[in-house]
Design a protein around this motif. Structure first.
Motif, mmCIF file in Angstrom:
data_model
loop_
_atom_site.group_PDB
_atom_site.id
_atom_site.type_symbol
_atom_site.label_atom_id
_atom_site.label_comp_id
_atom_site.label_asym_id
_atom_site.label_seq_id
_atom_site.Cartn_x
_atom_site.Cartn_y
_atom_site.Cartn_z
ATOM 1 N N ARG A 3 0.934 -1.189 -0.036
ATOM 2 C CA ARG A 3 0.100 0.214 0.046
ATOM 3 C C ARG A 3 0.676 1.292 -0.041
ATOM 4 N NH1 ARG A 3 -5.043 -0.129 4.301
ATOM 5 N NH2 ARG A 3 -5.272 1.705 2.924
ATOM 6 N N GLU A 4 0.305 2.341 -0.682
ATOM 7 C CA GLU A 4 0.942 3.617 -0.416
ATOM 8 C C GLU A 4 0.867 4.063 0.877
ATOM 9 O OE1 GLU A 4 -0.521 6.248 -3.553
ATOM 10 O OE2 GLU A 4 1.335 5.840 -4.817
ATOM 11 N N CYS A 5 1.982 4.664 1.355
ATOM 12 C CA CYS A 5 1.921 4.918 2.918
ATOM 13 C C CYS A 5 2.694 6.615 2.862
ATOM 14 C CB CYS A 5 2.582 4.153 3.747
ATOM 15 S SG CYS A 5 1.721 2.413 4.032
ATOM 16 N N ASP A 6 2.082 7.406 3.788
ATOM 17 C CA ASP A 6 2.657 8.660 4.219
ATOM 18 C C ASP A 6 3.628 8.377 5.349
ATOM 19 O OD1 ASP A 6 1.548 10.479 2.490
ATOM 20 O OD2 ASP A 6 -0.358 10.120 3.494
ATOM 21 N N LEU A 7 4.477 8.610 5.143
ATOM 22 C CA LEU A 7 5.736 8.610 6.500
ATOM 23 C C LEU A 7 6.357 10.087 6.829
ATOM 24 C CD1 LEU A 7 6.207 5.735 5.149
ATOM 25 C CD2 LEU A 7 8.735 5.916 5.792
ATOM 26 N N ARG A 8 5.966 10.255 8.229
ATOM 27 C CA ARG A 8 6.541 11.566 8.879
ATOM 28 C C ARG A 8 7.431 11.296 9.540
ATOM 29 N NH1 ARG A 8 3.956 13.785 12.458
ATOM 30 N NH2 ARG A 8 4.379 16.079 12.164
ATOM 31 N N VAL A 9 8.734 11.967 9.304
ATOM 32 C CA VAL A 9 10.002 11.867 10.060
ATOM 33 C C VAL A 9 10.337 13.263 10.769
ATOM 34 C CG1 VAL A 9 12.342 11.307 9.951
ATOM 35 C CG2 VAL A 9 10.650 10.439 8.105
#
Length: 752
Positions: A113-119
């Protein structure tokens, strides 16, 4: 005791016990858990290895949380995603989320799945938060759509219009059932000032909520992390493993985390309102929480896509300075009107053949100046009044309770708070603005109570009632959100800062005129001058500023003055002037000129126009002989300065090893009624010093003025960029020596 929201398992979050004593100290920034719609990984400082993970990693990533801890990030998310995370660390943690597809390693719910990653960084840890992209992903905010939204916000001319537009924009972006703009007052009570909602929902517009609904530590967190989402009020918190950071032995700080689990107290609070999902976005003005954009949903869980949330947060960042601008514009307009009215009053009083006090009390604008309905003045035991005032005994009691030996201007909008006995006088005097340096001499403006109807969202006293039932009673959020109406009495309209300043200036101006009456008044004038011409310069961001005023040794009353104040943030006005002569008349004239010049500057006139206006005022109205002055308006950020000179010694522009006089056309003396000022524009480089001074520094009986001017140039050019200006000031003033001198005033500024 544990709350109903304690998650199962061995990892009890830090907020597991919440009762009455911990309501305002709940460690909401270290809950030890996250919301279940995402996964959180805490990494080593180089982002190479996982040291903590949320326990839902097994379901979401297909790897048990205990197995995730200690593994390289590339084994958990795949080499491509790990490389992008490491790049974010190198780039300094930009706020934009990463869009990745977890199809290399992940085998759980997020696989493929496409995912949003916040760092982001938390202490020494790199924190990665992962959320699946919603299928109905919102259209990203493009340049054109962002510009259109900003234009719609910018078209709002008032704070009310602006907050209404914010509510419309955020609801359009996020799809919540209700979006409110919630504004805090000085006591942190909140009011719903704008609302967009589903038509079938009851309105909350105009409702107030007590400060206890959002504790202080929650408000602090809102200024750190502007956006907070609760996608499902009924969620079960997902703990982290290990619960404590193995490197520090303390819980992981999740202040900047978007997945951070929220207080169960807040969840219960929202559930009593029928809310099933919520989001809030901060509005921060001048570093302080101004309000919130509060979003509520009532028909089940609701998780707007991350790009929609980011767009809402972007609009809050855009709107916050707009709110500040609208409020400052309103304040500036009111302040300018007050300054203009004050200048008219002081000019009329100064020109009147009547005694100063009689002329002031008879002035038709004296009550309007303070938007007051009554005033009373006591001068040496004789009390005179105008407008609506209470009896003499009550006035004397008011003067006694508002007397302060160290403050010249004192104000209150709630007189009964100082003495409950004044409650019965509220219809006439709930607010008092008093000026005066002694119990025998004072002037008070009075305002009546301003009865207000406050509609609360539920009875705000319920928490206190719960506390009164005993320590065993668990503190619950208010269970009724029916409208509860309170009529607030005993408070007047609040005195604005510019009104207090105008009262202060008027009082000191009148004191200057009274110097002509007796030796006692001369002593008062000496104190007046010291309060107007301060011993130390005020502090302003971006500049180092020093000043000194030393009167002639033979006479403590003179005509020298200096002034420094902000016209707007980052824009300073600097003034130095000299009224011819000494004694009462010179000091009185100085006060009038300083007041008038301040008014002209606040009205927005250029330095040259201010001096021209002042010349006409002196020639036509004020009984002043002649004066000289230099006005500087400095942009602290760019260093651009506009300078106008009326018959005064030229300022010096000094850099290490050099000094030049600021050359330009000097208009004639003030008070002659002719001539026009021509401004000089220059840039004040960082580290350079602009020095302004009066002629008492270089003109000395029995001394050669050219020689003293040369000494001043040598002293000024010898300063270095890192030498404190106080040291330069001391060396300049040492030129005076012990011989009898004229008034001497020095003002120096350096951009830091």
């Amino acid at each position: 005791m544990t709350t109903p929201l304690t998650p199962p398992g061995d990892h009890t979050p830090a907020y597991a016990a919440t009762d009455l004593t911990t309501c305002d100290t709940e460690p909401i920034h270290v809950p030890g858990a996250i919301q279940p719609h995402g996964v959180l990984l805490a990494l080593t400082e180089d982002a190479a290895e996982v040291v903590m993970a949320s326990v839902n990693a097994a379901a979401m990533l297909g790897i048990a949380a205990d197995d995730v801890v200690g593994r390289p990030l590339a084994d958990v998310l795949g080499p491509e995603a790990a490389a992008q995370v490491e790049l974010r660390v190198v780039e300094g943690f930009p706020v934009e989320p990463l869009l990745v597809r977890l199809d290399e390693v992940a085998a759980g719910e997020l696989a493929g799945r496409e995912c949003d990653l916040r760092v982001h960084r938390s202490g020494s840890r790199v924190v990665v938060e992962i959320e699946a992209v919603e299928h109905a992903r919102a259209t990203p905010m493009t340049y054109q759509s962002a510009r259109s939204a900003m234009s719609r916000l910018g078209a709002s001319t008032t704070v009310t219009d602006l907050t209404e537009q914010i509510a419309r924009e955020v609801r359009s972006l996020t799809g919540f059932d209700r979006v409110m703009v919630y504004r805090f007052d000085d006591e942190w009570n909140g009011e719903v000032v704008a609302e967009e909602r589903r038509p079938d929902l009851n309105p909350f517009l105009g409702l107030h909520y007590p400060a206890s609904d959002i504790p202080a530590q929650a408000r602090r967190l809102y200024t750190v992390n502007w956006l907070r989402l609760i996608a499902d009020i009924s969620y079960v918190p997902v703990p982290l493993t290990p619960i404590l950071d193995p490197g520090t032995g303390t819980p992981l700080d999740l202040s900047h985390s978007s997945l951070r689990s929220v207080s169960p107290m807040h969840v219960e609070y929202l559930s009593h309102m029928g809310v099933t999902a919520s989001m809030s976005v901060s509005l921060v003005v001048d570093g302080e929480l101004w309000g919130l954009v509060a979003c509520h949903h009532y028909s089940g869980p609701h998780r707007p896509p991350l790009d929609a949330r980011s767009a809402a947060e972007f609009l809050a960042h855009v709107a916050s300075p707009m709110i500040a601008d609208r409020e400052r514009a309103d304040d500036r307009e009111a302040a300018l009107a007050t300054q203009s009215l004050l200048a008219e009053i002081t000019a009329r009083v100064s020109a009147s053949p009547e005694a100063p006090l009689d002329a002031m009390l008879a002035d038709p604008a004296l009550l309007a100046l303070m938007n007051a309905t009554g005033l009373a003045m006591n001068f040496d035991g004789v009390v005179r009044t105008r407008g609506q005032v209470p009896d003499l005994a009550s006035l004397q009691r008011m003067a006694a309770v508002t007397d302060h030996p160290d403050r010249y201007a004192i104000q209150t909008s709630h007189l009964a708070a100082l003495d409950p006995g004044f409650a019965e006088l509220a219809p006439v005097a709930s607010g008092v603005l008093r000026i005066g340096a002694s119990p025998e001499r004072w002037l008070m403006w009075l305002r009546p109570e301003l009865e207000r109807v406050v509609d609360w969202g539920g009875d705000p006293t319920n928490k206190q009632l719960a506390a009164a039932e005993g320590p065993h009673v668990r503190l619950s959020p208010r269970r009724s959100f029916e409208q509860w109406r309170q009529i607030v009495r005993g408070h007047s309209q609040v005195w604005a800062p510019w009104e207090v300043e105008a009262a202060d200036v008027l009082g000191r101006h009148i004191n200057g005129l009274l110097l002509l009456r007796s030796r006692e008044q001369i002593a008062l004038a000496e104190s007046l001058q010291r309060q107007v011409v301060l011993d130390r310069a005020p502090d302003f961001d971006g500049v180092e500023l020093v000043a000194s005023y030393e009167p002639a040794s033979s006479n403590q009353l003179g005509g020298d003055w200096w002034d420094a104040f902000e016209l707007a943030p980052g824009r300073l006005a600097l003034v130095i002037g000299d009224v011819a002569g000494h004694g009462v008349s010179a000091a009185s004239a100085m006060t009038q000129l300083r007041t008038a010049l301040r008014a002209y500057l606040f009205e927005g006139h250029s330095p040259g126009d201010c001096l021209d206006h002042l010349d006409r005022l002196m020639d036509g109205l004020l009984d002043v002989r002649v004066a000289t002055a230099v006005v500087v308006v400095l942009d602290v950020v760019t260093g651009e300065a506009e300078i106008a000179n009326a018959g005064h010694p030229p300022p010096l522009l000094a850099a290490p090893g050099s000094v030049v006089e600021v050359e330009g056309e000097v208009r004639p003396l003030l008070g002659v009624g002719e001539g026009r000022a021509e401004p000089v524009h220059l840039e004040l480089p960082r580290g350079s010093t602009l020095l302004l001074y009066t002629d008492g520094l270089i003109e000395r009986r029995g001394s050669d003025m050219a020689e003293r001017t040369g000494r001043l140039h040598a002293i000024t050019s010898a300063t270095t960029a890192d030498e404190p200006l106080e040291a330069l000031l001391a060396r300049v003033l040492a030129m005076q020596g012990d011989t009898e001198a004229d008034d001497t005033t020095v003002l120096a500024v350096r951009r830091t």
